[in-house]
Design a protein around this motif. Structure first.
Motif, PDB file in Angstrom:
ATOM      1  N   ASN A 150      15.428  31.306  59.294  1.00 31.96           N
ATOM      2  CA  ASN A 150      15.733  32.707  59.603  1.00 31.96           C
ATOM      3  C   ASN A 150      16.344  32.930  60.987  1.00 31.96           C
ATOM      4  N   TYR A 151      16.225  31.971  61.901  1.00 30.32           N
ATOM      5  CA  TYR A 151      16.766  32.142  63.254  1.00 30.32           C
ATOM      6  C   TYR A 151      18.176  31.568  63.400  1.00 30.32           C
ATOM      7  N   GLN A 152      18.726  31.014  62.324  1.00 33.00           N
ATOM      8  CA  GLN A 152      20.057  30.406  62.444  1.00 33.00           C
ATOM      9  C   GLN A 152      21.137  31.464  62.704  1.00 33.00           C
ATOM     10  N   CYS A 178      12.344  21.620  69.922  1.00 32.17           N
ATOM     11  CA  CYS A 178      11.512  22.835  69.937  1.00 32.17           C
ATOM     12  C   CYS A 178      10.551  22.701  71.117  1.00 32.17           C
ATOM     13  N   SER A 179      10.578  23.661  72.029  1.00 33.95           N
ATOM     14  CA  SER A 179       9.722  23.565  73.226  1.00 33.95           C
ATOM     15  C   SER A 179       8.244  23.562  72.846  1.00 33.95           C
ATOM     16  N   LEU A 180       7.911  24.255  71.763  1.00 31.69           N
ATOM     17  CA  LEU A 180       6.504  24.306  71.347  1.00 31.69           C
ATOM     18  C   LEU A 180       6.042  22.953  70.804  1.00 31.69           C
ATOM     19  N   SER A 181       6.871  22.347  69.943  1.00 29.40           N
ATOM     20  CA  SER A 181       6.445  21.054  69.386  1.00 29.40           C
ATOM     21  C   SER A 181       6.398  19.973  70.473  1.00 29.40           C
ATOM     22  N   VAL A 199       2.548  24.023  62.240  1.00 29.41           N
ATOM     23  CA  VAL A 199       3.655  23.280  61.621  1.00 29.41           C
ATOM     24  C   VAL A 199       4.716  22.905  62.675  1.00 29.41           C
ATOM     25  N   ASN A 200       4.769  23.652  63.777  1.00 36.01           N
ATOM     26  CA  ASN A 200       5.709  23.320  64.874  1.00 36.01           C
ATOM     27  C   ASN A 200       5.182  22.137  65.681  1.00 36.01           C
ATOM     28  N   THR A 201       5.113  20.974  65.032  1.00 36.31           N
ATOM     29  CA  THR A 201       4.692  19.733  65.678  1.00 36.31           C
ATOM     30  C   THR A 201       5.517  18.594  65.076  1.00 36.31           C
ATOM     31  N   GLU A 260       3.062  26.513  74.504  1.00 39.23           N
ATOM     32  CA  GLU A 260       3.737  27.775  74.163  1.00 39.23           C
ATOM     33  C   GLU A 260       5.195  27.510  73.803  1.00 39.23           C
ATOM     34  N   CYS A 261       5.769  28.487  73.113  1.00 44.39           N
ATOM     35  CA  CYS A 261       7.208  28.484  72.832  1.00 44.39           C
ATOM     36  C   CYS A 261       7.840  29.327  73.933  1.00 44.39           C
ATOM     37  N   HIS A 262       8.834  28.774  74.621  1.00 47.90           N
ATOM     38  CA  HIS A 262       9.408  29.494  75.767  1.00 47.90           C
ATOM     39  C   HIS A 262      10.075  30.801  75.337  1.00 47.90           C
ATOM     40  N   VAL A 263      10.545  30.859  74.094  1.00 49.14           N
ATOM     41  CA  VAL A 263      11.239  32.069  73.618  1.00 49.14           C
ATOM     42  C   VAL A 263      10.226  33.200  73.402  1.00 49.14           C
ATOM     43  N   HIS A 264       9.166  32.901  72.656  1.00 47.00           N
ATOM     44  CA  HIS A 264       8.168  33.938  72.369  1.00 47.00           C
ATOM     45  C   HIS A 264       7.316  34.271  73.588  1.00 47.00           C
ATOM     46  N   ALA A 265       7.056  33.251  74.422  1.00 46.48           N
ATOM     47  CA  ALA A 265       6.262  33.513  75.634  1.00 46.48           C
ATOM     48  C   ALA A 265       7.015  34.456  76.563  1.00 46.48           C
ATOM     49  N   PRO A 319       3.016  36.057  65.845  1.00 44.45           N
ATOM     50  CA  PRO A 319       1.820  35.700  66.635  1.00 44.45           C
ATOM     51  C   PRO A 319       2.069  34.682  67.745  1.00 44.45           C
ATOM     52  N   GLU A 320       3.253  34.072  67.803  1.00 42.69           N
ATOM     53  CA  GLU A 320       3.558  33.170  68.924  1.00 42.69           C
ATOM     54  C   GLU A 320       3.897  33.930  70.207  1.00 42.69           C
ATOM     55  N   CYS A 321       4.089  35.247  70.115  1.00 42.67           N
ATOM     56  CA  CYS A 321       4.520  36.014  71.292  1.00 42.67           C
ATOM     57  C   CYS A 321       3.409  36.121  72.332  1.00 42.67           C
ATOM     58  N   GLU A 355      16.294  34.356  72.517  1.00 46.15           N
ATOM     59  CA  GLU A 355      17.199  33.474  71.757  1.00 46.15           C
ATOM     60  C   GLU A 355      16.739  32.046  71.894  1.00 46.15           C
ATOM     61  N   CYS A 356      16.622  31.347  70.780  1.00 50.63           N
ATOM     62  CA  CYS A 356      16.223  29.937  70.822  1.00 50.63           C
ATOM     63  C   CYS A 356      17.494  29.093  70.864  1.00 50.63           C
ATOM     64  N   GLN A 357      17.739  28.475  72.003  1.00 49.53           N
ATOM     65  CA  GLN A 357      18.976  27.689  72.150  1.00 49.53           C
ATOM     66  C   GLN A 357      18.986  26.466  71.239  1.00 49.53           C
ATOM     67  N   TYR A 358      17.791  26.012  70.836  1.00 53.59           N
ATOM     68  CA  TYR A 358      17.734  24.865  69.917  1.00 53.59           C
ATOM     69  C   TYR A 358      18.237  25.267  68.533  1.00 53.59           C
ATOM     70  N   MET A 359      17.803  26.434  68.084  1.00 51.53           N
ATOM     71  CA  MET A 359      18.264  26.923  66.780  1.00 51.53           C
ATOM     72  C   MET A 359      19.775  27.124  66.793  1.00 51.53           C
ATOM     73  N   LYS A 360      20.280  27.595  67.942  1.00 52.60           N
ATOM     74  CA  LYS A 360      21.707  27.908  68.037  1.00 52.60           C
ATOM     75  C   LYS A 360      22.570  26.652  68.194  1.00 52.60           C
TER      76      LYS A 360
HETATM   77 FE1  SF4 Z   1      10.491  26.236  68.744  1.00 49.71          FE
HETATM   78 FE2  SF4 Z   1      12.650  27.767  69.014  1.00 49.71          FE
HETATM   79 FE3  SF4 Z   1      10.684  28.475  67.280  1.00 49.71          FE
HETATM   80 FE4  SF4 Z   1      10.292  28.577  69.908  1.00 49.71          FE
HETATM   81  S1  SF4 Z   1      11.751  29.794  68.713  1.00 49.71           S
HETATM   82  S2  SF4 Z   1       8.885  27.761  68.386  1.00 49.71           S
HETATM   83  S3  SF4 Z   1      11.470  26.814  70.671  1.00 49.71           S
HETATM   84  S4  SF4 Z   1      12.003  26.661  67.160  1.00 49.71           S
END
Ligand code: SF4
Ligand code: 13P
Length: 319
Positions: free
Chosen positions: A29-31, A90-93, A117-119, A176-181, A204-206, A275-280
């Motif tokens: 969904n973030y693509q 993914c910063s979280l994984s 699952v983000n591992t 944490e995920c840098h985007v949601h944090a 819930p990651e926010c 914005e998640c630069q990894y997704m982009k």
């Molecule tokens: Fe990982 Fe990006 Fe999702 Fe954050 S938004 S958890 S960095 S994939």
């Protein structure tokens, strides 16, 4: 104009190649919109991985970050899973290493390890249970009350689950995920205050989840509806809801699908910077290259995949 025409031509070539090579494209969904446009299915990480197992195609082109493509490969060992850019991380994984997890488990030998699952596949192989944002509460509730739980790696999801379940014996990894944090309670308040008759949906990651849950309990947001949901649950919720205005607290890529499916509704991101630069990193050009050259293959050592699958299957049995 020329760029738009080139993109259209590229999309047509991708369409032809998909059919010729019998490949299915799954996109998170973030693509970016162009990649969502060429996908056969869009969805959340686990939903797409489950879909990978049921589609007839033997080759899956997974447009998302690496741990998602790995999860698809773990669930469907007999299929070939390709990712357009294997460096999409993914910063979280990355916020917990296998060494750190093994040390943590050694310090709490009787605890049950529950991981988001983000591992990475290596981390999943050391878990008792996997979970996602949509079933984390159920998974924790299914573990006997007297069992200590090690919950990793997201501290915001962890504290959300601990609060909802009332569980006192949960140790939470400080990842944490840098985007949601980066989505703050101030961002949210500013956006909500700028709109009338607005509903608020939040992942819930926010980092704003914890204080907002408290605010929701004491009614600081007045009569605004607040729903804490996973990405696909958010997409479904906004379509069903009678509300016309929504503030959305998650990665901004999700707005494309929400707006496409609900042209009469208004969607505002809680933060434009989410914005998640990894997704982009996944672009149309890379999708095309991936189809032409049949790369990059997601490879997981069999023993790691077999162990990781056990944690995923335990989760799937719960829901
Ligand atoms: Fe990982 Fe990006 Fe999702 Fe954050 S938004 S958890 S960095 S994939
Ligand atoms: P979903 O599993 O809800 O799609 O979320 C994955 C993710 O990376 C959230 O940042």
């Amino acid at each position: 104009m020329l760029v738009q025409q080139q993109q259209t031509e590229l999309k047509e070539k991708i369409e032809l190649l998909k059919q010729k090579k019998d490949v299915v494209i799954l996109a998170h969904n973030y693509q970016i919109p162009d990649v969502q446009d060429v996908a056969d299915y869009t969805g959340d990480s686990l939903g797409l991985s489950r879909l990978a197992a049921t589609v007839s195609q033997q080759t899956i082109l997974f447009c998302g970050v690496h741990f998602m493509a790995e999860t698809a490969a773990i669930i469907s060992p007999q299929k070939r899973v390709l990712i357009p850019d294997p460096d999409a991380g993914c910063s979280l994984s990355e916020s917990i290493t296998v060494r750190e997890l093994l040390d943590w488990k050694a310090r709490h030998p009787r605890a049950v390890a529950v991981g988001y699952v983000n591992t990475t596949a290596e981390i999943k192989a050391e878990l008792d249970y996997c979970c996602t944002s949509s079933n984390a509460v159920k998974v924790v509730q299914a573990i006997p009350e007297d069992k200590e739980i090690l919950f990793l790696p997201d501290m915001f999801l962890g504290s959300y689950v601990a609060r909802v379940t009332g569980r006192k014996n949960m140790r939470i990894w400080a990842g944490e995920c840098h985007v949601h944090a980066g989505i703050t309670p101030e961002d949210v308040t500013r956006k909500l205050d700028s709109l009338r008759d607005v509903e608020f949906v939040i992942h819930p990651e926010c980092s704003c989840t914890t204080p907002i849950m408290y605010d929701a309990e004491v009614g600081r947001f007045g009569n605004r509806d607040i729903s804490i949901l996973s990405t696909e649950a958010m997409v479904k919720h906004v379509s069903k809801s009678a509300s016309k205005n929504f503030v959305v607290a998650t990665e901004t890529g999700i707005l494309y699908k929400m707006r496409n499916q609900n042209p009469d509704k208004r969607f505002v991101p809680a933060s434009e910077n989410a914005e998640c630069q990894y997704m982009k990193m996944i672009t149309l050009e890379k999708v095309y290259d991936s189809l032409v050259n049949e790369r990059s293959l997601v490879e997981i050592p069999k023993d790691t995949a077999d162990k990781a699958r056990l944690a995923i299957e335990r989760m799937l049995r719960i829901g």
